[in-house]
Design an enzyme around this catalytic site. Structure first.
Site, PDB file in Angstrom:
ATOM      1  CG  ASN A 149       8.925  23.827   0.076  1.00  0.00           C
ATOM      2  OD1 ASN A 149      10.028  23.733  -0.445  1.00  0.00           O
ATOM      3  ND2 ASN A 149       7.819  23.355  -0.501  1.00  0.00           N
ATOM      4  CE  LYS A 187      -3.834  20.373  -1.769  1.00  0.00           C
ATOM      5  NZ  LYS A 187      -2.957  21.312  -1.023  1.00  0.00           N
ATOM      6  CB  CYS A 209       5.908  15.963  16.074  1.00  0.00           C
ATOM      7  SG  CYS A 209       5.759  17.324  14.890  1.00  0.00           S
ATOM      8  CB  SER A 255      -7.003  21.710   6.962  1.00  0.00           C
ATOM      9  OG  SER A 255      -5.920  21.169   6.219  1.00  0.00           O
ATOM     10  CG  ASN A 256      -5.767  21.543   1.593  1.00  0.00           C
ATOM     11  OD1 ASN A 256      -5.659  20.490   1.005  1.00  0.00           O
ATOM     12  ND2 ASN A 256      -4.852  21.949   2.478  1.00  0.00           N
ATOM     13  CG  LEU A 257     -12.083  21.959   1.651  1.00  0.00           C
ATOM     14  CD1 LEU A 257     -13.409  21.249   1.962  1.00  0.00           C
ATOM     15  CD2 LEU A 257     -11.728  21.799   0.178  1.00  0.00           C
ATOM     16  CB  CYS A 303      -0.213  27.424   5.627  1.00  0.00           C
ATOM     17  SG  CYS A 303       0.061  28.838   4.553  1.00  0.00           S
ATOM     18  NE  ARG A 337      -4.129  27.298   2.880  1.00  0.00           N
ATOM     19  CZ  ARG A 337      -4.355  26.152   3.515  1.00  0.00           C
ATOM     20  NH1 ARG A 337      -5.477  25.979   4.169  1.00  0.00           N
ATOM     21  NH2 ARG A 337      -3.458  25.191   3.506  1.00  0.00           N
TER      22      ARG A 337
END
Length: 362
Positions: free
Chosen positions: A129, A84, A328, A67-69, A186, A71
């Protein structure tokens, strides 16, 4: 003196009278710490490396998730599951072999922030954060380091430079840390993929201006960008002595732990998959804090259901030893659960699953 290779590589900088060879030598001697190799950190690292900043420190404890790719443009599909910080350093080395990298594959907290910040000339905040932002601000004030700050939210971004030449600090602009339920990220809200590129490039620009003492640095000014309208505006703010001096002169800010605790420990979906596929002895307890009807509709294999609404009454059921991953649906309730169990019951063996089960299965 610059080498012939450096003169060729940085020729366009050398043609600018405002930079020239003296400025390029300043960049070569500079040490910059980039905190976070995510959406903001990726363009920051690319442009600072290309510009010839001599040493780039990269701190990030996470691994690349699919899901990082969209951006985080230093990474590709083959990097999923890899560190990373280490992957970003390898890309930087390919982009500019003349730049040295220092990898800090760890999470920034009270135990290491002072030593890390003290080792660099400028700090660039690419985190997502609030706890880490306040932590970095306080360390930079304590040690006299400029802090180049960037933040993004959905389609909007902002950049400022704090603690620059006696200018305002992050706490001068935002005196009070928000609560955990007031701090979106995000993974919970989403973000336009190109937005970090715009904001991160602005951060890289401000970093070079600080290092070169060039132009008008964004000190005491907050630059705001709206990608949907392409409107920009700049807000001015003043130094507030009672905030700027809040922790100045103290060896270890005693008040800090109360005002702003370090970021909650988390784990990405990719890291959890990797752990679950490993030795059985290393598999954590999975704690599902959704409501029973959500749990019944589907949950991670082997998970135990302890709804957030019953957490305080049943906290004794959560083991105090051994790794525990709390999850969750989207990551918000699990973060609240970890915060409550840490603060109220002293449990330090918990991590919240970023993006929740939705991100894990998606």
């Amino acid at each position: 003196m610059l080498t012939e290779e450096e003169k060729r590589k940085y020729r366009r900088h050398l043609q600018l009278p405002e930079i020239g060879e003296a400025g390029q030598l300043k960049l070569r001697a500079a040490r910059v710490l980039v905190v976070g190799a995510g959406g903001l950190g990726c363009p920051v690292l690319q442009y600072l490396a290309a510009a010839g900043v001599g040493t780039l420190g990269i701190i990030d404890a996470d691994v690349v998730d699919e899901s990082n790719l969209h951006r985080q443009i230093l990474f590709g599909p083959a990097d999923v599951g890899r560190s990373k910080a280490e992957t970003a350093a390898a890309v930087v080395a390919r982009l500019n072999p003349l730049v040295a990298t220092e990898v800090h594959n760890t999470r920034l907290d009270l135990s290491n922030v002072r030593a890390l910040v003290e080792a660099y000339d400028v700090v660039v905040d690419g985190t997502d954060n609030f706890a880490t932002r306040y932590l970095l601000n306080d360390a930079c004030v304590l040690l006299g380091r400029p802090l180049v700050s960037g933040a993004i939210y959905k389609f909007e971004g902002q950049v400022s430079v704090f603690n620059y030449q006696g200018g305002p600090t992050y706490r001068c602009l935002f005196p009070v840390p928000p609560g955990a339920d007031e701090a979106p990220n995000c993974s919970a809200t989403g973000v336009l993929g190109v937005l970090p590129g715009v904001v991160g490039t602005a951060q890289a620009t401000e970093t070079l201006k600080v290092l070169l003492n060039l132009g008008e640095v964004l000190s005491g000014r907050l630059w705001l960008f709206d990608a949907l309208t392409f409107a920009t505006r700049t807000l001015r703010f003043a130094r507030r002595p009672e905030q700027a001096a809040l922790h100045l002169g103290t060896a270890e800010p005693a008040a800090y732990a109360e005002l702003c605790r370090p970021a909650l420990p988390t784990i990405t979906a990719a890291a959890l998959r990797h752990t679950l596929a490993g030795p059985a002895a290393a598999v954590p307890l999975l704690l599902d804090v959704r409501e029973p009807h959500e749990f019944a509709a589907g949950h991670l294999p082997g998970a135990v259901n302890l709804p957030l609404s019953q957490l305080d009454a049943r906290a004794a059921e959560v083991p105090a030893t051994g790794a525990v991953v709390v999850y969750c649906q989207g990551g918000t309730r699990s973060a609240q659960a970890v915060a409550r169990l840490q603060a109220g019951f002293g449990l330090g063996n918990l991590r919240s699953l970023e993006g929740g089960i939705g991100g894990y299965e998606g």
